[in-house]
Motif scaffolding. Structure first.
Motif, PDB file in Angstrom:
ATOM      1  N   MET A   1       0.827  -1.208   0.000  1.00 53.89           N
ATOM      2  CA  MET A   1       0.000   0.000   0.000  1.00 53.89           C
ATOM      3  C   MET A   1       0.858   1.254   0.000  1.00 53.89           C
ATOM      4  N   SER A   2       2.080   1.202   0.567  1.00 50.98           N
ATOM      5  CA  SER A   2       2.840   2.428   0.782  1.00 50.98           C
ATOM      6  C   SER A   2       3.161   3.147  -0.514  1.00 50.98           C
ATOM      7  N   GLU A   3       3.417   2.352  -1.643  1.00 50.09           N
ATOM      8  CA  GLU A   3       3.771   3.049  -2.870  1.00 50.09           C
ATOM      9  C   GLU A   3       2.600   3.810  -3.459  1.00 50.09           C
ATOM     10  N   LEU A   4       1.386   3.559  -2.952  1.00 49.90           N
ATOM     11  CA  LEU A   4       0.209   4.249  -3.467  1.00 49.90           C
ATOM     12  C   LEU A   4      -0.182   5.463  -2.633  1.00 49.90           C
ATOM     13  N   LEU A   5       0.511   5.723  -1.535  1.00 49.90           N
ATOM     14  CA  LEU A   5       0.136   6.862  -0.711  1.00 49.90           C
ATOM     15  C   LEU A   5       0.241   8.146  -1.523  1.00 49.90           C
ATOM     16  N   PRO A   6      -0.794   8.996  -1.486  1.00 48.56           N
ATOM     17  CA  PRO A   6      -0.764  10.209  -2.301  1.00 48.56           C
ATOM     18  C   PRO A   6       0.132  11.281  -1.709  1.00 48.56           C
ATOM     19  N   ALA A   7       0.566  12.194  -2.571  1.00 51.49           N
ATOM     20  CA  ALA A   7       1.288  13.384  -2.105  1.00 51.49           C
ATOM     21  C   ALA A   7       0.282  14.345  -1.492  1.00 51.49           C
ATOM     22  N   LEU A   8       0.514  14.752  -0.262  1.00 46.85           N
ATOM     23  CA  LEU A   8      -0.433  15.578   0.485  1.00 46.85           C
ATOM     24  C   LEU A   8       0.211  16.906   0.874  1.00 46.85           C
ATOM     25  N   PRO A   9      -0.604  17.925   1.182  1.00 44.66           N
ATOM     26  CA  PRO A   9      -0.056  19.184   1.677  1.00 44.66           C
ATOM     27  C   PRO A   9       0.762  18.963   2.952  1.00 44.66           C
ATOM     28  N   THR A  10       1.666  19.869   3.215  1.00 45.15           N
ATOM     29  CA  THR A  10       2.545  19.757   4.382  1.00 45.15           C
ATOM     30  C   THR A  10       1.727  19.587   5.660  1.00 45.15           C
ATOM     31  N   GLY A  11       2.112  18.614   6.464  1.00 44.76           N
ATOM     32  CA  GLY A  11       1.468  18.390   7.759  1.00 44.76           C
ATOM     33  C   GLY A  11       0.367  17.361   7.735  1.00 44.76           C
ATOM     34  N   TYR A  12      -0.184  17.044   6.569  1.00 41.88           N
ATOM     35  CA  TYR A  12      -1.249  16.038   6.472  1.00 41.88           C
ATOM     36  C   TYR A  12      -0.626  14.653   6.358  1.00 41.88           C
ATOM     37  N   ARG A  13      -1.284  13.679   6.982  1.00 39.61           N
ATOM     38  CA  ARG A  13      -0.786  12.312   6.977  1.00 39.61           C
ATOM     39  C   ARG A  13      -1.910  11.360   6.573  1.00 39.61           C
ATOM     40  N   ALA A  14      -1.554  10.300   5.862  1.00 40.11           N
ATOM     41  CA  ALA A  14      -2.534   9.319   5.388  1.00 40.11           C
ATOM     42  C   ALA A  14      -2.240   7.946   5.972  1.00 40.11           C
ATOM     43  N   ARG A  15      -3.311   7.204   6.236  1.00 41.16           N
ATOM     44  CA  ARG A  15      -3.194   5.813   6.678  1.00 41.16           C
ATOM     45  C   ARG A  15      -4.505   5.101   6.350  1.00 41.16           C
ATOM     46  N   PRO A  16      -4.497   3.760   6.315  1.00 38.65           N
ATOM     47  CA  PRO A  16      -5.747   3.022   6.096  1.00 38.65           C
ATOM     48  C   PRO A  16      -6.690   3.172   7.286  1.00 38.65           C
ATOM     49  N   ALA A  17      -7.959   2.884   7.040  1.00 29.18           N
ATOM     50  CA  ALA A  17      -8.974   2.935   8.096  1.00 29.18           C
ATOM     51  C   ALA A  17      -9.063   1.591   8.804  1.00 29.18           C
ATOM     52  N   SER A  18      -9.606   1.625  10.009  1.00 25.00           N
ATOM     53  CA  SER A  18      -9.897   0.409  10.769  1.00 25.00           C
ATOM     54  C   SER A  18     -11.303   0.548  11.351  1.00 25.00           C
ATOM     55  N   ALA A  19     -11.777  -0.511  11.981  1.00 22.33           N
ATOM     56  CA  ALA A  19     -13.125  -0.488  12.550  1.00 22.33           C
ATOM     57  C   ALA A  19     -13.271   0.628  13.580  1.00 22.33           C
ATOM     58  N   GLU A  20     -12.193   0.967  14.271  1.00 26.38           N
ATOM     59  CA  GLU A  20     -12.268   2.020  15.294  1.00 26.38           C
ATOM     60  C   GLU A  20     -12.477   3.405  14.684  1.00 26.38           C
ATOM     61  N   ASP A  21     -12.287   3.535  13.383  1.00 25.05           N
ATOM     62  CA  ASP A  21     -12.409   4.839  12.731  1.00 25.05           C
ATOM     63  C   ASP A  21     -13.818   5.123  12.204  1.00 25.05           C
ATOM     64  N   LEU A  22     -14.735   4.168  12.282  1.00 21.66           N
ATOM     65  CA  LEU A  22     -16.031   4.341  11.635  1.00 21.66           C
ATOM     66  C   LEU A  22     -16.812   5.528  12.199  1.00 21.66           C
ATOM     67  N   GLY A  23     -16.727   5.750  13.497  1.00 19.05           N
ATOM     68  CA  GLY A  23     -17.428   6.889  14.081  1.00 19.05           C
ATOM     69  C   GLY A  23     -16.912   8.209  13.543  1.00 19.05           C
ATOM     70  N   ALA A  24     -15.589   8.337  13.428  1.00 17.55           N
ATOM     71  CA  ALA A  24     -15.003   9.571  12.894  1.00 17.55           C
ATOM     72  C   ALA A  24     -15.361   9.758  11.425  1.00 17.55           C
ATOM     73  N   VAL A  25     -15.371   8.651  10.656  1.00 16.48           N
ATOM     74  CA  VAL A  25     -15.755   8.760   9.246  1.00 16.48           C
ATOM     75  C   VAL A  25     -17.208   9.198   9.132  1.00 16.48           C
ATOM     76  N   HIS A  26     -18.080   8.647   9.969  1.00 17.25           N
ATOM     77  CA  HIS A  26     -19.483   9.064   9.929  1.00 17.25           C
ATOM     78  C   HIS A  26     -19.622  10.547  10.243  1.00 17.25           C
ATOM     79  N   ARG A  27     -18.896  11.045  11.215  1.00 18.71           N
ATOM     80  CA  ARG A  27     -18.965  12.474  11.545  1.00 18.71           C
ATOM     81  C   ARG A  27     -18.457  13.325  10.383  1.00 18.71           C
ATOM     82  N   LEU A  28     -17.429  12.853   9.700  1.00 18.71           N
ATOM     83  CA  LEU A  28     -16.929  13.578   8.531  1.00 18.71           C
ATOM     84  C   LEU A  28     -17.982  13.617   7.428  1.00 18.71           C
ATOM     85  N   VAL A  29     -18.594  12.468   7.120  1.00 14.00           N
ATOM     86  CA  VAL A  29     -19.632  12.418   6.089  1.00 14.00           C
ATOM     87  C   VAL A  29     -20.805  13.327   6.465  1.00 14.00           C
ATOM     88  N   ALA A  30     -21.207  13.288   7.733  1.00 14.40           N
ATOM     89  CA  ALA A  30     -22.315  14.135   8.185  1.00 14.40           C
ATOM     90  C   ALA A  30     -21.975  15.612   8.026  1.00 14.40           C
TER      91      ALA A  30
END
Length: 317
Positions: A1-30
């Motif tokens: 997966m690491s070679e597919l990580l996108p180039a992001l603005p300074t300070g932003y970080r990317a990682r895969p999601a897990s089951a513990e992230d579903l609440g935060a994703v729902h709040r973002l979608v809302a």
């Protein structure tokens, strides 16, 4: 997966999601839906069902982007279809374009011949981004609503001859029998336009196993002991609405008024439960828009499904 990580603005970080992230994703979608529509529309169960799509592997098929303070700024997943959401407070910084690049690269890596995204027509920036990347419109979707005035119950027509209606049974073996019969009915009815049949487990995650599933507000129509129609309802108290996730009538019983009967029964139940409106989505492949307009529903807003053909996966180096 690491070679597919996108180039992001300074300070932003990317990682895969897990089951513990579903609440935060729902709040973002809302938050995205509130910015666009003035109200949230997606319940937490809908987000969980998306992340449980058959074949979706969170480690490779999902991505979360956090800002320098660790707050979720954007998310994306790809699994035949793709979804990208950027928090309103983080738009205009290139996050959407970066996640779109990632989704296309992941789809190519998975040998997908195309990628599909649904974007609200009111999100003009997202539409323009997709079109600039070669996406073409494929299907129009509409969110329809039926207003429910307090104290004014919607009229329910008499059932066609030989047809009886009742709600889903609330639990136990009888409830499972209702659910499995509804699954067969829906998959048979949707065969005309859906790209693939869902097995029972996948279908149930989107319907009867969602926390918002409302058996007492869902309606089944029978000819004798044969199920010939179903309207599967979700109760979304945070929105003040009742929502119909699926409405289906068996082909050999269409054009008898059964769909109208199911809809009106559901709307009356929504009104009795204090809901302000009844809503549902439909799209142009179903040919059902005129039916919903005839029963008194109106279009609240629309979205477009966009598709892009993808070349062969690039060889790894």
């Amino acid at each position: 997966m690491s070679e597919l990580l996108p180039a992001l603005p300074t300070g932003y970080r990317a990682r895969p999601a897990s089951a513990e992230d579903l609440g935060a994703v729902h709040r973002l979608v809302a938050a995205c839906e509130h910015e666009l529509y003035g109200r949230p529309q997606t319940d937490a169960g809908g987000v969980a069902a998306d992340f449980a799509r058959p074949g979706l592997v969170p480690a490779s098929d999902t991505l979360l982007v956090h800002d320098p303070d660790g707050r979720l700024a954007a998310h994306a997943w790809v699994n035949r279809r793709s979804k990208v959401d950027v928090h309103p407070g983080h738009r205009g910084r290139g996050l959407g374009a970066a996640l779109l690049d990632w989704a296309e690269a992941r789809a190519r890596q998975a040998d997908g011949g195309q990628i599909v995204q649904t974007v609200p027509d009111g999100d003009t920036a997202a539409v323009a981004l997709l079109r600039s990347r070669g996406y073409q419109p494929m299907v129009t979707e509409w969110l329809l609503e039926f207003g429910l005035a307090e104290g004014a119950a919607p009229a329910v027509p008499e059932p066609p001859e030989g047809i009886t209606v009742r709600p889903f049974r609330p639990g136990g073996t009888a409830a499972e029998r209702d659910a499995r019969a509804a699954h067969r009915l829906v998959q048979d009815a949707f065969d005309e336009w859906q790209p693939r049949r869902m097995d029972y487990e996948e279908w149930a995650r989107h319907t009867v196993e969602r926390p918002a599933f409302a058996p007492a507000m869902s309606v089944l129509a029978f000819a004798g002991d044969q199920l010939v129609g179903a309207a599967i309802a979700l109760d979304l108290p945070d929105t003040g609405e009742g929502y119909l996730e699926q409405v289906a009538v068996r082909r050999d019983h269409r054009n008898r008024g059964i769909a109208r009967l199911l809809l009106r029964h559901a709307f009356r139940t929504f009104q009795q439960r204090g809901r302000r409106s009844g809503t549902l989505w439909t799209h142009s492949n179903t040919g059902a828009l005129d039916l919903y307009l005839r029963v008194g529903m109106t279009v609240r807003h629309s979205s477009t499904v966009h598709r892009k053909g993808l070349g062969a996966a690039r060889p790894s180096v």
